[in-house]
Design a protein around this motif. Structure first.
Motif, PDB file in Angstrom:
ATOM      1  N   ASP A   1      34.686  41.245  42.682  1.00 12.99           N
ATOM      2  CA  ASP A   1      35.669  41.648  43.698  1.00 12.99           C
ATOM      3  C   ASP A   1      36.115  43.086  43.453  1.00 12.99           C
ATOM      4  OD1 ASP A   1      37.622  40.517  45.876  1.00 12.99           O
ATOM      5  OD2 ASP A   1      38.842  41.725  44.504  1.00 12.99           O
ATOM      6  N   HIS A   2      36.466  43.358  42.207  1.00  8.56           N
ATOM      7  CA  HIS A   2      36.847  44.729  41.860  1.00  8.56           C
ATOM      8  C   HIS A   2      36.806  44.942  40.354  1.00  8.56           C
ATOM      9  CE1 HIS A   2      40.837  42.656  41.716  1.00  8.56           C
ATOM     10  NE2 HIS A   2      40.998  43.405  40.645  1.00  8.56           N
ATOM     11  N   ILE A   3      36.869  46.209  39.983  1.00  9.08           N
ATOM     12  CA  ILE A   3      36.974  46.618  38.585  1.00  9.08           C
ATOM     13  C   ILE A   3      38.315  47.311  38.435  1.00  9.08           C
ATOM     14  CG2 ILE A   3      36.001  48.127  36.800  1.00  9.08           C
ATOM     15  CD1 ILE A   3      33.267  47.656  38.265  1.00  9.08           C
TER      16      ILE A   3
ATOM     17  N   LEU B   1      37.112  49.599  43.446  1.00 11.10           N
ATOM     18  CA  LEU B   1      37.792  50.025  42.228  1.00 11.10           C
ATOM     19  C   LEU B   1      39.271  49.827  42.450  1.00 11.10           C
ATOM     20  CD1 LEU B   1      35.921  53.385  41.523  1.00 11.10           C
ATOM     21  CD2 LEU B   1      35.377  51.090  40.681  1.00 11.10           C
ATOM     22  N   GLU B   2      39.960  49.284  41.462  1.00 10.82           N
ATOM     23  CA  GLU B   2      41.410  49.076  41.533  1.00 10.82           C
ATOM     24  C   GLU B   2      42.046  49.979  40.475  1.00 10.82           C
ATOM     25  OE1 GLU B   2      44.211  45.143  41.472  1.00 10.82           O
ATOM     26  OE2 GLU B   2      43.053  45.484  39.676  1.00 10.82           O
ATOM     27  N   LEU B   3      42.720  51.020  40.925  1.00 13.04           N
ATOM     28  CA  LEU B   3      43.412  51.905  39.987  1.00 13.04           C
ATOM     29  C   LEU B   3      44.808  51.351  39.765  1.00 13.04           C
ATOM     30  CD1 LEU B   3      42.385  55.375  41.498  1.00 13.04           C
ATOM     31  CD2 LEU B   3      41.146  53.934  39.853  1.00 13.04           C
TER      32      LEU B   3
ATOM     33  N   HIS C   1      40.078  48.331  32.381  1.00  7.21           N
ATOM     34  CA  HIS C   1      41.064  47.323  32.017  1.00  7.21           C
ATOM     35  C   HIS C   1      40.566  45.908  32.236  1.00  7.21           C
ATOM     36  CE1 HIS C   1      44.747  44.844  32.664  1.00  7.21           C
ATOM     37  NE2 HIS C   1      45.081  45.456  31.545  1.00  7.21           N
ATOM     38  N   HIS C   2      40.016  45.625  33.412  1.00  2.65           N
ATOM     39  CA  HIS C   2      39.518  44.264  33.660  1.00  2.65           C
ATOM     40  C   HIS C   2      38.432  44.248  34.731  1.00  2.65           C
ATOM     41  CE1 HIS C   2      42.775  44.572  36.706  1.00  2.65           C
ATOM     42  NE2 HIS C   2      41.979  43.828  37.448  1.00  2.65           N
ATOM     43  N   LEU C   3      37.736  43.111  34.732  1.00  2.00           N
ATOM     44  CA  LEU C   3      36.713  42.822  35.731  1.00  2.00           C
ATOM     45  C   LEU C   3      37.232  41.646  36.542  1.00  2.00           C
ATOM     46  CD1 LEU C   3      33.721  43.142  36.660  1.00  2.00           C
ATOM     47  CD2 LEU C   3      33.131  41.479  34.897  1.00  2.00           C
TER      48      LEU C   3
ATOM     49  N   LEU D   1      39.136  39.113  32.067  1.00  2.00           N
ATOM     50  CA  LEU D   1      38.533  38.671  33.323  1.00  2.00           C
ATOM     51  C   LEU D   1      39.613  38.142  34.259  1.00  2.00           C
ATOM     52  CD1 LEU D   1      35.868  38.052  34.883  1.00  2.00           C
ATOM     53  CD2 LEU D   1      36.015  35.756  33.900  1.00  2.00           C
ATOM     54  N   GLU D   2      39.616  38.687  35.453  1.00  2.00           N
ATOM     55  CA  GLU D   2      40.530  38.205  36.492  1.00  2.00           C
ATOM     56  C   GLU D   2      39.709  37.378  37.476  1.00  2.00           C
ATOM     57  OE1 GLU D   2      42.153  41.390  38.888  1.00  2.00           O
ATOM     58  OE2 GLU D   2      43.706  40.123  39.747  1.00  2.00           O
ATOM     59  N   LEU D   3      40.240  36.243  37.857  1.00  2.00           N
ATOM     60  CA  LEU D   3      39.630  35.446  38.935  1.00  2.00           C
ATOM     61  C   LEU D   3      40.497  35.621  40.157  1.00  2.00           C
ATOM     62  CD1 LEU D   3      39.040  32.124  36.937  1.00  2.00           C
ATOM     63  CD2 LEU D   3      37.363  33.936  37.408  1.00  2.00           C
TER      64      LEU D   3
HETATM   65 ZN    ZN Z   1      42.614  43.307  39.399  1.00  2.00          ZN
END
Ligand code: ZN
Length: 132
Positions: free
Chosen positions: A4-6, A50-52, A74-76, A124-126
């Protein structure tokens, strides 16, 4: 399922946005997520984003991350069809979740984090997209 995003922790959203805009990416929106003590900006990149993440509180998760490790990856985040099922499946196999219950994240989507000790060192984010 897809990436979904990084998530990228940044000291300054304005400076980080200028960099990605210089690359030719366009910011699709900015919002404050008070529950996570961050201000986020999303940059669509192909099928993903990309999530800043800029901290709004030094005691928050991004504030403490940057204090410890500096800015950077930071996370995937993986989008799953049903977040509660994904969480239950991981828990049943003995993996460690940071969140026992899904939370409302950026965009109003449900999110939950899995502990890096269960993922080989990756936070890891779901997410379950609310439009799906
Ligand atoms: Zn996120």
């Amino acid at each position: 399922m897809k990436v979904d995003h990084i998530g990228i922790a940044v000291r300054s959203l304005a400076e980080a946005k200028a960099f990605y805009e210089a690359l030719g990416l366009a910011c699709a929106g900015e919002e404050e997520v008070s529950g996570q003590k961050v201000r986020v900006a999303f940059f669509p990149a192909g099928d993903s984003r990309l999530e800043l993440l800029e901290s709004t509180d030094p005691e928050g998760p991004i504030g403490t991350f940057i204090a410890r490790k500096g800015p950077g990856l930071h996370h995937l985040c993986l989008a799953v069809p049903r977040i509660r099922e994904a969480m239950a499946a991981l828990k049943a196999r003995g993996y460690t979740l940071i969140d026992e219950e899904p939370k409302v994240g950026a965009g109003g989507h449900l999110v939950a984090f899995v502990h890096p000790k269960s993922t080989g060192g990756v936070l890891l984010e779901l997410t379950e997209r609310k439009t799906e």
